[in-house]
Write a protein that holds these residues in place. Structure first.
Motif, short mmCIF file in Angstrom:
data_model
loop_
_atom_site.label_atom_id
_atom_site.label_comp_id
_atom_site.label_asym_id
_atom_site.label_seq_id
_atom_site.Cartn_x
_atom_site.Cartn_y
_atom_site.Cartn_z
N GLN A 145 60.14 50.16 -24.35
CA GLN A 145 59.62 51.68 -23.95
C GLN A 145 58.30 52.02 -24.80
N HIS A 314 59.06 60.02 -6.24
CA HIS A 314 59.02 59.38 -7.40
C HIS A 314 57.94 58.24 -7.53
N GLN A 335 58.78 57.99 -12.63
CA GLN A 335 59.89 57.86 -13.46
C GLN A 335 59.92 56.79 -14.50
N HIS A 336 59.61 55.43 -13.80
CA HIS A 336 59.51 54.19 -14.50
C HIS A 336 58.91 53.02 -13.73
N HIS A 340 54.39 54.53 -12.00
CA HIS A 340 53.21 55.08 -12.59
C HIS A 340 52.01 54.53 -11.80
N HIS A 355 52.14 64.15 -11.15
CA HIS A 355 52.73 65.27 -12.23
C HIS A 355 52.69 64.50 -13.55
N PRO A 357 53.50 63.67 -17.58
CA PRO A 357 54.66 62.99 -17.93
C PRO A 357 55.55 64.08 -18.85
#
Length: 414
Positions: A145, A314, A335-336, A340, A355, A357
């Motif tokens: 991450q 999403h 989200q993941h 992105h 939006h 993070p």
């Protein structure tokens, strides 16, 4: 020609495979699918044989994130070892009698080895440009991450080299053990073996262009869009007819931010809009029982999105493409993984906003919706809609047929 279409992903990976199966059938070829059991009834209802692989995904996809955070390296290694074992146990029987296997998504680790053992063709397909190696972008941070992108090509090359090393460390021993059991030689580059030197990219060139010249090995077919001719539920159709176009919020098959439906409803009402909540696998709770809000399980996006004012979602490849094709302005709350990237593309194309993070609130979503409901954004979204192709699955089906014809001709001559 008989084709096995194999993936262990969620609907975002499975639905494009169904689109390709449909295009193959229209050309007179046979297709079967090897997918998680969640999708068996739906796909068999369309007339395609299905071999289920692995456990059901919906309980995992809709569950709340684990408190302990992302998996440790040992946990990730065990997960990869488990899915490799399942693939070697399932795909060979599924591919019996087939001429080629199409493996979709980043976890399609064993499909090429199965094809090699059976002596049939193999194609790897990705649905997003940044999942394939290139000096023009960094790899997605799937191992740790917080891995940030590198700006310089030299930095990106180093990150891709590290990504390849991680694949070898995490999956190399398990893959090569199964290959040895099948009498196959070991592979030194796991990721390169999976992707091949000519991977396919099933993404729309206007939305997700491959950043390098076309002769570098990647074949961009266009997105594989499944035609969906289901009518909208009567209550949804009536809701749409009874007022101005509403805002639609849905998070597909990924876990959604807490209270996203309620926050979207508050934002929509602050701007004088109604709201539709698509519960989906994310299990979005109805925003409230007040007027101007309708919650349904799911609906045909191709019929729904052209009739809404904006879509809050999403950032999955399929939802982003469907909203772009409909000309609907977008608010992406990524989200993941590749979400992105799609959020950035929506911003770069001027067809919506991303939006930040942080946890979305009614206030932050009000600001985002106010931006995308501007007439200029709506006009830009409609213009880009005209650039989105709908023939990607047909192009891929024709290419597969051409490959099979060439292979058959070579075998005949031999």
């Amino acid at each position: 020609m008989r084709v096995l279409l194999s993936t262990i992903g969620t609907r975002g990976e499975v639905q494009p495979m169904v689109a390709l199966a449909t295009a193959l059938r229209e050309l007179g070829h046979e297709a079967r699918l090897c997918v998680p059991p969640d999708f068996r009834e739906w796909i068999e209802g369309m007339g395609f044989p299905v071999v289920p692989i692995g456990p059901e995904l919906r309980p995992v996809a809709s569950a709340a994130p684990r408190v302990q955070g992302p998996p440790t390296p040992d946990q990730r290694r065990r997960m990869l070892e488990g899915t490799i074992a399942v693939q070697f146990a399932t795909i060979p029987a599924a591919a019996e009698g087939c001429d080629v296997i199409v493996g979709g998504g980043a976890m399609s680790i064993a499909a090429r080895s199965v094809a090699e053992r059976m002596g049939i063709g193999y194609v790897y397909v990705s649905y997003c440009p940044v999942t394939l190696p290139s000096p023009h972008h960094a790899p997605l941070p799937i191992w740790e991450q917080g891995q940030g992108p590198a700006d310089a090509p030299a930095g990106n090359r180093a990150l891709w080299a590290e990504d390849a090393r991680r694949w070898n460390d995490m999956a190399g021993a398990a893959l090569n053990a199964h290959r040895a059991s099948d009498g196959l030689a070991p592979v030194a580059d796991i990721r390169g073996h999976m992707f091949t030197d000519r991977p396919w990219l099933a993404a729309d060139p206007a939305l997700g262009p491959w950043p390098e010249p076309a002769d570098n090995g990647v074949v961009q077919t266009g997105a594989w869009i499944l035609p969906d001719r289901r009518p909208l539920p009567p209550e949804l159709d009536k809701f749409l007819d009874d007022g101005e176009p509403p805002v639609c919020v849905g998070f597909g098959s990924v876990h959604a931010p807490r209270d996203i439906a309620r926050a979207t409803a508050g934002a929509a009402r602050a701007l004088g809009r109604r709201v539709i909540v698509l519960r989906g696998w994310a299990g979005l709770s109805p925003a409230d029982d007040g007027p101007g809000c309708l919650a349904i399980d799911e609906a045909d996006q191709q019929a729904l999105f052209p009739r809404v004012a904006a879509v809050v979602h999403h950032g999955g490849a399929g939802t982003t493409t469907a909203a772009a094709l409909a000309g609907a302005p977008q608010v992406v709350v990524p989200q993941h993984y590749d979400q992105h990237y799609w959020a950035r593309r929506v911003v770069d194309l001027g067809i919506g906003t991303a939006h930040p993070p942080v946890a979305p609130t009614a206030e932050s979503l009000t600001a985002a919706l106010r931006r995308v409901l501007h007439p200029g954004v709506a006009a830009r979204a409609r213009a880009v809609a005209g650039e989105v192709r709908t023939d990607g699955a047909a192009a891929a089906a024709r290419r597969l047929a051409d490959m099979a014809g060439i292979a058959a001709e070579r075998t005949f001559r031999a």
